[in-house]
Enzyme design. Sequence first.
Site, PDB file in Angstrom:
ATOM      1  N   ASP A  67      40.297 -40.243   4.563  1.00 26.63           N
ATOM      2  CA  ASP A  67      39.848 -39.278   3.561  1.00 26.63           C
ATOM      3  C   ASP A  67      40.037 -39.821   2.145  1.00 26.63           C
ATOM      4  O   ASP A  67      39.519 -39.266   1.188  1.00 26.63           O
ATOM      5  CB  ASP A  67      40.621 -37.947   3.683  1.00 26.63           C
ATOM      6  CG  ASP A  67      40.094 -37.094   4.812  1.00 26.63           C
ATOM      7  OD1 ASP A  67      39.031 -37.445   5.355  1.00 26.63           O
ATOM      8  OD2 ASP A  67      40.730 -36.093   5.150  1.00 26.63           O
ATOM      9  N   SER A  89      52.290  -8.830  32.274  1.00 26.43           N
ATOM     10  CA  SER A  89      53.198  -9.951  31.971  1.00 26.43           C
ATOM     11  C   SER A  89      52.634 -11.283  32.465  1.00 26.43           C
ATOM     12  O   SER A  89      53.134 -11.838  33.426  1.00 26.43           O
ATOM     13  CB  SER A  89      54.598  -9.691  32.540  1.00 26.43           C
ATOM     14  OG  SER A  89      54.560  -9.308  33.892  1.00 26.43           O
TER      15      SER A  89
END
Lengths: 631, 282
Positions: free
Chosen positions: A28, A534
Amino acid sequence: MTTSETLAPSSELTKSLLRFITCGSVDDGKSTLIGRLLYDAKMIFDDQLSTLERDSRKHGTVGDEIDLALLVDGLEAEREQGITIDVAYRFFTTDRRSFIVADTPGHEQYTRNMATGASTADAAIILVDARKGILTQTKRHTYICSLLGIQNIVLAINKMDLVDFAGERFFKIVSEYIGFAQSLGFGNIRPVPISARFGDNVANKSQRMSWYDGPSILAHLEKIPIADREGTGPFRFPVQWVNRPNLDFRGLAGTVASGRIEVGEEVQVVSSSKRSRVSRIVTFDGDLTVAEAGQAVTLMLEKDVDVTRGDLLCRPDATPDIADQFQGHLLWMGDDPMLQGRSYFLRLGTATVPVRVTTLKTKIDINTLEARPGRTLALNEIGVCTFAAAHPLPIESYADHRRTGSFILIDRATNATVGAGMVQYALRRATNIQRQLHTIDKGARARLSGQKPVILWFTGLSGSGKSTIADMVESGLHRRGVQTMLLDGDNMRHGLNSDLGFTTADRVENIRRVGEVAKLFVDAGLVLLCCFISPFAQDRASIRELVGVDEFIEIFVDVPIEECRKRDPKGLYKKADAGEITNFTGIDSAYEPPIDPEIRVDGMRETAKAASDRIISWLMSRGGGVDDGGI
Amino acid sequence: MREVVAEFRNPVFLYSMGKDSTTMLHIARKAFYPARPPFPFLHIATTWDFQDMIVYRDLLVQALGIELRVHTNQEGLARGINPFASGSSMHAQVMSTEGLKQALDKWKFDAAFGGGRRDEEKSRAKERIFSFRTPQHTWDPRNQRPELWNLYNTRVSRGESIRVFPLSNWTEVDIWSYIRAEEIPVVPLYFSKPRPVVDRNGAIILVDDERMPVEPTEVQTKLVRFRTLGCYPLTGGMESSSRDVDDIVAEMLSSRKSERQGRLIDHDEAASMERKKREGYF
């Protein structure tokens, strides 16, 4: 090195110092940006420039031009690979301000290095390649910055020269970024379109982007306010070293972490609650009447109270919480994964004590920011954990106390730094409740009721018949004179857990609370029936750990999703399929079936009645429900 | 520094008489005041130090009442290592690096303070403040301990040691501004005066004693000062008219040359510093 911290940098003593980090993905242009800042700020010396020209021909990636990135890529190995491996610190000064830049690597495996740079930074430059836009790494870096409490973000959209300096592209990336980052609590986000290679909007305003009317990066960095969070906080003084040159002098050396203290004021030793008054504030350059945050001083107290390295001094009217258990974020930096229950050394303030990670509550996916259940943290992973220290410590939240709320974990065998942590809060049950020995305990209550307390944990998909079976089991037990209680989504989610939704994190928290409540009922001596989908094995396992070995009975009501969808007693599958409900277990949220449950109910072949009878006789045959050794 | 004294059994202060270690010495006096710095000071003498540095060192030790230990690599001397015949890198390797390792082993120091700064050179920019060394004194830049906040991991196993760089975040200008503000006396070689010098590969080298091989005709007297100090035959001076600290700060702010430019050993190759550090150079 408190002394040097206090003094550095002294170049022009009135100038303020801004520490910032640069982060971005590989290529970059981070190193190029820093090289450009140093070059344009005239911080590059002639002989470095000639070395650079020589190196550019050998390693450079920009043809005949000087490759500014080579100025900052320090180590040989990374010069050859063309990536930055470690954290490197650079210094430069403008007429307005001094700067320390931490150049940190972009790769995922170097998250720990980025966190290192971020831990002392006031601001972060997040680099984005204008051609590529926001990447997963951009989000990860942004999250780490927010976790470490950085307030100021500079969103540098680089390589604008490669997208023809188009404002449209810039604004598109900016709005995408803001959408992502706005919930992360930054004080300020400043987007700047730049070309690090050519210097546009780095130190000088670009002539090629007239549509941009904001400042250059350097002009903005010169103006970022430096938060004086430490200066305004309550007085905190971690004792670093006890200075005893002779019998007449006993001074407590350290750096004021936050707040201020004056001669004559009362202070309290946090570990012992002993109090005394400050009689002198000693420095090499003469005594002071007041010491403020950041100053390295030696305090003398009126009467000698017992204080050693690792203790914390504060004011009696503003003391921190003391606890041996606390919760916090943990970034794992070790090559070997974090293990719950293993003992590490905790370094908090100037204290070093053994500590255990008691629970990894959730793991945070740093690319999506989603919380997930997990058992362990690998290198560069982040989680929310609870910790139990060998003895009580001052516990303060990192958000409010960057100095006293941060800690590191050290491996006891290798001495490597394996974790960096940020305290959230003290767990009060730690000191106040567990140490109280009650006369009447679980066993005593069970003897009186004549039954063996137990949790019957029903797990399975929505519509599998958990509630129907549990209802029959409870009726059967009730008829036999067993005192029972039933917890399900209806009585938990509408009351105690009404603040929770159905994201992974909320599901984990929902089950954690249910577990804590269940534990209380077991303590009360009841047979407790719990009906919850659950879905995560880890959560069910953590409840099993909360109670005694034979007090958790996992009952898996096993019905395939196709059958559940066909039954659909509450019409939920229909809504989920239509997209009206998200995070629905079995559709867009996972269900992890129990591998080795105590009881498995085959919902396709066994009726609810048959199943409930089987469960009751299973319980009775093991002395469950009715305690044979009782009355 | 207090951190090190609190956590280590046997720390030592590496004292080179240069401006950085002199500044660090001043900070040590402040940190432990009213006590004296509770550790010995170690000078690795190569026998090629500027004479002025030795004079200054002995004056300072006397004035401050600190404990100085001096070590020279006798084995290197016996082998006849010197900067002229052996070359600059061999000389530095044997007399400085090996000499330092010998001294650390001899006195079993487990922590050593050094005046290194991150702005000096590219590989130093990545140095930690608490920098871990193996029992062989080597540095592995890939395996450094992360340093977050101000929490330093000071734990080492037997035989391992830590090098500590309290001035890591200082720049050269910071050092001089601090020397000015605190009125710290430094070696007079930093200030300009007419000195007998010769030209060696473009560097201005002081003729400090008769061991320097020179042709009588080539010695010139120039107004010269030194920006860094090491072994005199390897340390290039610069022509300057800066006679005091104020002049130096002003000169520094307008300078276009880096500090280590005068050091001949660093120019052998761009990555030479990193290689030396891995081998155990400070």
